[in-house]
Design a protein around this motif. Structure first.
Motif, PDB file in Angstrom:
ATOM      1  N   ARG A 246      -8.699 -11.656  11.730  1.00 26.62           N
ATOM      2  CA  ARG A 246      -9.245 -11.727  10.366  1.00 26.62           C
ATOM      3  C   ARG A 246      -8.281 -11.094   9.362  1.00 26.62           C
ATOM      4  O   ARG A 246      -8.122 -11.596   8.252  1.00 26.62           O
ATOM      5  CB  ARG A 246     -10.597 -10.997  10.334  1.00 26.62           C
ATOM      6  N   VAL A 247      -7.637  -9.978   9.761  1.00 25.36           N
ATOM      7  CA  VAL A 247      -6.620  -9.377   8.894  1.00 25.36           C
ATOM      8  C   VAL A 247      -5.506 -10.381   8.633  1.00 25.36           C
ATOM      9  O   VAL A 247      -5.060 -10.576   7.499  1.00 25.36           O
ATOM     10  CB  VAL A 247      -6.045  -8.092   9.522  1.00 25.36           C
ATOM     11  N   ALA A 248      -5.037 -11.041   9.701  1.00 30.38           N
ATOM     12  CA  ALA A 248      -3.988 -12.046   9.542  1.00 30.38           C
ATOM     13  C   ALA A 248      -4.439 -13.167   8.615  1.00 30.38           C
ATOM     14  O   ALA A 248      -3.675 -13.639   7.754  1.00 30.38           O
ATOM     15  CB  ALA A 248      -3.598 -12.603  10.918  1.00 30.38           C
ATOM     16  N   ASP A 249      -5.682 -13.560   8.764  1.00 30.43           N
ATOM     17  CA  ASP A 249      -6.221 -14.657   7.957  1.00 30.43           C
ATOM     18  C   ASP A 249      -6.282 -14.288   6.474  1.00 30.43           C
ATOM     19  O   ASP A 249      -5.796 -15.042   5.619  1.00 30.43           O
ATOM     20  CB  ASP A 249      -7.611 -15.029   8.483  1.00 30.43           C
TER      21      ASP A 249
ATOM     22  N   ASP B 166       0.074   1.344   5.319  1.00 31.35           N
ATOM     23  CA  ASP B 166       0.117  -0.110   5.168  1.00 31.35           C
ATOM     24  C   ASP B 166       0.636  -0.811   6.416  1.00 31.35           C
ATOM     25  O   ASP B 166       0.800  -2.036   6.424  1.00 31.35           O
ATOM     26  CB  ASP B 166       0.986  -0.486   3.960  1.00 31.35           C
ATOM     27  N   ASP B 167       0.885  -0.034   7.483  1.00 33.58           N
ATOM     28  CA  ASP B 167       1.420  -0.612   8.716  1.00 33.58           C
ATOM     29  C   ASP B 167       0.384  -0.763   9.816  1.00 33.58           C
ATOM     30  O   ASP B 167       0.701  -1.283  10.890  1.00 33.58           O
ATOM     31  CB  ASP B 167       2.574   0.255   9.257  1.00 33.58           C
ATOM     32  N   LEU B 168      -0.839  -0.281   9.578  1.00 31.57           N
ATOM     33  CA  LEU B 168      -1.841  -0.357  10.652  1.00 31.57           C
ATOM     34  C   LEU B 168      -3.259  -0.299  10.105  1.00 31.57           C
ATOM     35  O   LEU B 168      -3.490   0.147   8.979  1.00 31.57           O
ATOM     36  CB  LEU B 168      -1.659   0.755  11.670  1.00 31.57           C
ATOM     37  N   PHE B 169      -4.185  -0.744  10.939  1.00 32.70           N
ATOM     38  CA  PHE B 169      -5.623  -0.624  10.692  1.00 32.70           C
ATOM     39  C   PHE B 169      -6.099   0.483  11.625  1.00 32.70           C
ATOM     40  O   PHE B 169      -6.302   0.262  12.825  1.00 32.70           O
ATOM     41  CB  PHE B 169      -6.311  -1.945  11.027  1.00 32.70           C
ATOM     42  N   GLY B 170      -6.249   1.711  11.090  1.00 36.10           N
ATOM     43  CA  GLY B 170      -6.656   2.823  11.937  1.00 36.10           C
ATOM     44  C   GLY B 170      -6.022   4.118  11.517  1.00 36.10           C
ATOM     45  O   GLY B 170      -5.849   4.376  10.327  1.00 36.10           O
TER      46      GLY B 170
ATOM     47  N   GLN C 237     -13.491   4.909   4.187  1.00 35.02           N
ATOM     48  CA  GLN C 237     -12.475   4.256   3.373  1.00 35.02           C
ATOM     49  C   GLN C 237     -11.684   3.294   4.242  1.00 35.02           C
ATOM     50  O   GLN C 237     -11.529   3.491   5.448  1.00 35.02           O
ATOM     51  CB  GLN C 237     -11.510   5.276   2.765  1.00 35.02           C
ATOM     52  N   LEU C 238     -11.153   2.250   3.604  1.00 42.06           N
ATOM     53  CA  LEU C 238     -10.261   1.308   4.261  1.00 42.06           C
ATOM     54  C   LEU C 238      -9.189   0.888   3.263  1.00 42.06           C
ATOM     55  O   LEU C 238      -9.485   0.631   2.089  1.00 42.06           O
ATOM     56  CB  LEU C 238     -11.038   0.075   4.733  1.00 42.06           C
ATOM     57  N   ARG C 239      -7.955   0.858   3.751  1.00 42.54           N
ATOM     58  CA  ARG C 239      -6.862   0.328   2.948  1.00 42.54           C
ATOM     59  C   ARG C 239      -6.227  -0.820   3.720  1.00 42.54           C
ATOM     60  O   ARG C 239      -5.816  -0.663   4.866  1.00 42.54           O
ATOM     61  CB  ARG C 239      -5.815   1.397   2.659  1.00 42.54           C
ATOM     62  N   VAL C 240      -6.154  -1.992   3.086  1.00 42.88           N
ATOM     63  CA  VAL C 240      -5.527  -3.152   3.698  1.00 42.88           C
ATOM     64  C   VAL C 240      -4.978  -4.046   2.596  1.00 42.88           C
ATOM     65  O   VAL C 240      -5.631  -4.269   1.571  1.00 42.88           O
ATOM     66  CB  VAL C 240      -6.519  -3.927   4.595  1.00 42.88           C
TER      67      VAL C 240
ATOM     68  N   GLY D 157      -2.776  -3.505   0.352  1.00 40.82           N
ATOM     69  CA  GLY D 157      -2.635  -2.860  -0.939  1.00 40.82           C
ATOM     70  C   GLY D 157      -3.955  -2.565  -1.617  1.00 40.82           C
ATOM     71  O   GLY D 157      -3.988  -1.939  -2.683  1.00 40.82           O
ATOM     72  N   LEU D 158      -5.064  -2.997  -1.017  1.00 35.35           N
ATOM     73  CA  LEU D 158      -6.401  -2.756  -1.566  1.00 35.35           C
ATOM     74  C   LEU D 158      -7.013  -1.531  -0.912  1.00 35.35           C
ATOM     75  O   LEU D 158      -6.970  -1.380   0.312  1.00 35.35           O
ATOM     76  CB  LEU D 158      -7.301  -3.969  -1.301  1.00 35.35           C
ATOM     77  N   GLY D 159      -7.616  -0.657  -1.706  1.00 33.85           N
ATOM     78  CA  GLY D 159      -8.373   0.465  -1.188  1.00 33.85           C
ATOM     79  C   GLY D 159      -9.843   0.297  -1.498  1.00 33.85           C
ATOM     80  O   GLY D 159     -10.210   0.008  -2.647  1.00 33.85           O
ATOM     81  N   ILE D 160     -10.705   0.415  -0.482  1.00 35.78           N
ATOM     82  CA  ILE D 160     -12.146   0.378  -0.718  1.00 35.78           C
ATOM     83  C   ILE D 160     -12.777   1.618  -0.090  1.00 35.78           C
ATOM     84  O   ILE D 160     -12.242   2.210   0.847  1.00 35.78           O
ATOM     85  CB  ILE D 160     -12.817  -0.890  -0.139  1.00 35.78           C
ATOM     86  N   SER D 161     -13.906   2.019  -0.630  1.00 36.61           N
ATOM     87  CA  SER D 161     -14.701   3.106  -0.061  1.00 36.61           C
ATOM     88  C   SER D 161     -16.129   2.609   0.094  1.00 36.61           C
ATOM     89  O   SER D 161     -16.550   1.668  -0.597  1.00 36.61           O
ATOM     90  CB  SER D 161     -14.662   4.343  -0.963  1.00 36.61           C
ATOM     91  N   TYR D 162     -16.894   3.244   0.975  1.00 34.13           N
ATOM     92  CA  TYR D 162     -18.255   2.781   1.197  1.00 34.13           C
ATOM     93  C   TYR D 162     -19.157   3.894   1.699  1.00 34.13           C
ATOM     94  O   TYR D 162     -18.700   4.886   2.254  1.00 34.13           O
ATOM     95  CB  TYR D 162     -18.285   1.625   2.215  1.00 34.13           C
ATOM     96  N   TYR D 163     -20.434   3.712   1.459  1.00 32.92           N
ATOM     97  CA  TYR D 163     -21.461   4.496   2.132  1.00 32.92           C
ATOM     98  C   TYR D 163     -22.400   3.506   2.794  1.00 32.92           C
ATOM     99  O   TYR D 163     -22.456   2.321   2.416  1.00 32.92           O
ATOM    100  CB  TYR D 163     -22.218   5.408   1.160  1.00 32.92           C
ATOM    101  N   GLY D 164     -23.136   3.967   3.770  1.00 33.57           N
ATOM    102  CA  GLY D 164     -24.059   3.057   4.436  1.00 33.57           C
ATOM    103  C   GLY D 164     -24.943   3.775   5.429  1.00 33.57           C
ATOM    104  O   GLY D 164     -24.912   5.004   5.543  1.00 33.57           O
TER     105      GLY D 164
END
Length: 371
Positions: A33-36, A79-83, A203-206, A208-215
């Protein structure tokens, strides 16, 4: 317009852990999905962590990885990894959350007491222990106040932990505990709460986008009738924790966000070389044995997690719609042959897991009018 130059996305499995089939399927889905969404290519699995794959690579590791592995693979920024990347193995486990019983207590190399001091007040009462004498002292101190929770450092989804009510129950639990394993991995002892609500803040950065969340996390019953993780419902916002704070619907959620932010910022200050592109914090809110309301971070997840499918779908929406500010998304896990996904859901896994039996996992963006 593509925010980053072309790369190849590769999933980095952990052969030693032997992940369940549904976990591996979910992780591979996220990597694809990241690749997509980034319009990159997907290069499959990369199991040679002692070498760098050819070309420009974006990694999706199964677990938090060490600085040594990151350096070998050419991972130099978020920006080189998810994690996440950590300088010492214990930093990526539950033991990092709590301090030692005393300044003279046994601890692994790289232990940072400054971190424990920095998060005091943002976590529940508890101790991390690495030898039998400290284990006994920590148990005595916590049981004097009420029940406690004993947690293995590497447990996920509520597994690997048990509530202990008294000294006799604790003695039976640790009977035969390997001193060698205790010294190597440690054990967490933490006050137990009742009437608990568990919030997720992250938080997630992918791209160049940064998002934050609660849940909020939800529970379900597995095929044996045992309570297990059932999914996460997230409210995501473009930006950092400050933007998320403004989105919080009530004071309790706002407190959870600020406690997670305290934990996150302390980690970045205290552990040289740490990289966090995906950071999730479980925050428990409930009552202690005296009836006092408490709130505190339970643990961190600097790797792929149960909420990650919802996170990546939220990121996809925000990358596709630059004018949009918020996204509401869910990850759901259900067990049994009759489990079905709603229309519009993205199915991550639907089949007979050899370890867990028939189950369904899906993610979905919820189209709220206010988003």
């Amino acid at each position: 317009m593509q925010p980053n130059p072309p790369r190849t996305v590769r999933y980095m499995p952990d052969r030693a852990s032997q992940a369940a089939e549904h976990e591996r399927a979910t992780h591979l889905h996220i990597a694809r999905r990241v690749a997509d969404i980034m319009r990159w290519s997907f290069g499959g699995e990369w199991v040679e962590s002692a070498s760098h794959p050819p070309g420009q690579t974006y990694f999706v590791p199964y677990q938090t990885i060490s600085c040594d592995i990151a350096s070998t693979c050419g991972i130099g920024s978020v920006d080189d990894l998810f994690g996440g990347v950590v300088p010492h193995a214990h930093v990526g486990t539950k033991v990092v959350t709590h301090g030692l019983v005393s300044p003279r207590s046994a601890a692994p190399a790289g232990w940072c007491e400054a971190f424990s001091t920095a998060v005091d007040g943002a976590v529940l009462e508890g101790f991390s222990v690495f030898d039998p004498s400290d284990l006994e002292r920590a148990a005595k101190a916590l049981l004097a106040q009420g029940s406690m929770r004993v947690k293995r450092p590497d447990g996920v989804g509520g597994q690997g932990q048990q509530v202990v009510e008294d000294a006799a129950q604790f003695a039976a639990l640790v009977d035969g505990l390997s001193e060698e394993r205790l010294a190597q991995e440690g054990l967490v002892l933490e006050q137990n709460l009742s009437e608990v609500t568990t919030l997720s803040v992250g938080q997630l950065r992918v791209g160049g986008l940064g998002i934050s969340y609660y849940g909020h996390q939800s529970g379900t019953l597995d095929n044996r009738g045992e309570p297990v993780y059932g999914g996460s419902e997230l409210w995501c916002v473009r930006g950092g924790f400050d933007a998320l704070d403004k989105l919080a619907p009530d004071a309790n959620t706002r407190l959870a966000i600020r406690q997670a932010m305290t934990y996150h910022e302390a980690a970045l200050r205290c552990f040289p070389g740490i990289l966090l592109s995906r950071a999730n914090y479980d925050v428990a809110q409930g009552r202690d044995a005296q009836g006092q309301w408490r709130s505190g971070v339970l643990e961190q997840s600097w790797r792929l997690g149960g909420a990650s499918p919802a996170e990546i779908e939220a990121a996809a929406v925000l990358l596709r719609q630059p004018q949009r500010r918020t996204v509401h998304a869910v990850t759901v896990e259900r067990y049994g042959r009759d489990a079905t996904a709603p229309p519009g859901a993205i199915v991550l896994y639907h089949g007979e897991d050899p370890r867990n039996g028939p189950m369904l996992k899906y993610a979905q963006v919820i189209h709220d009018a206010a988003a």
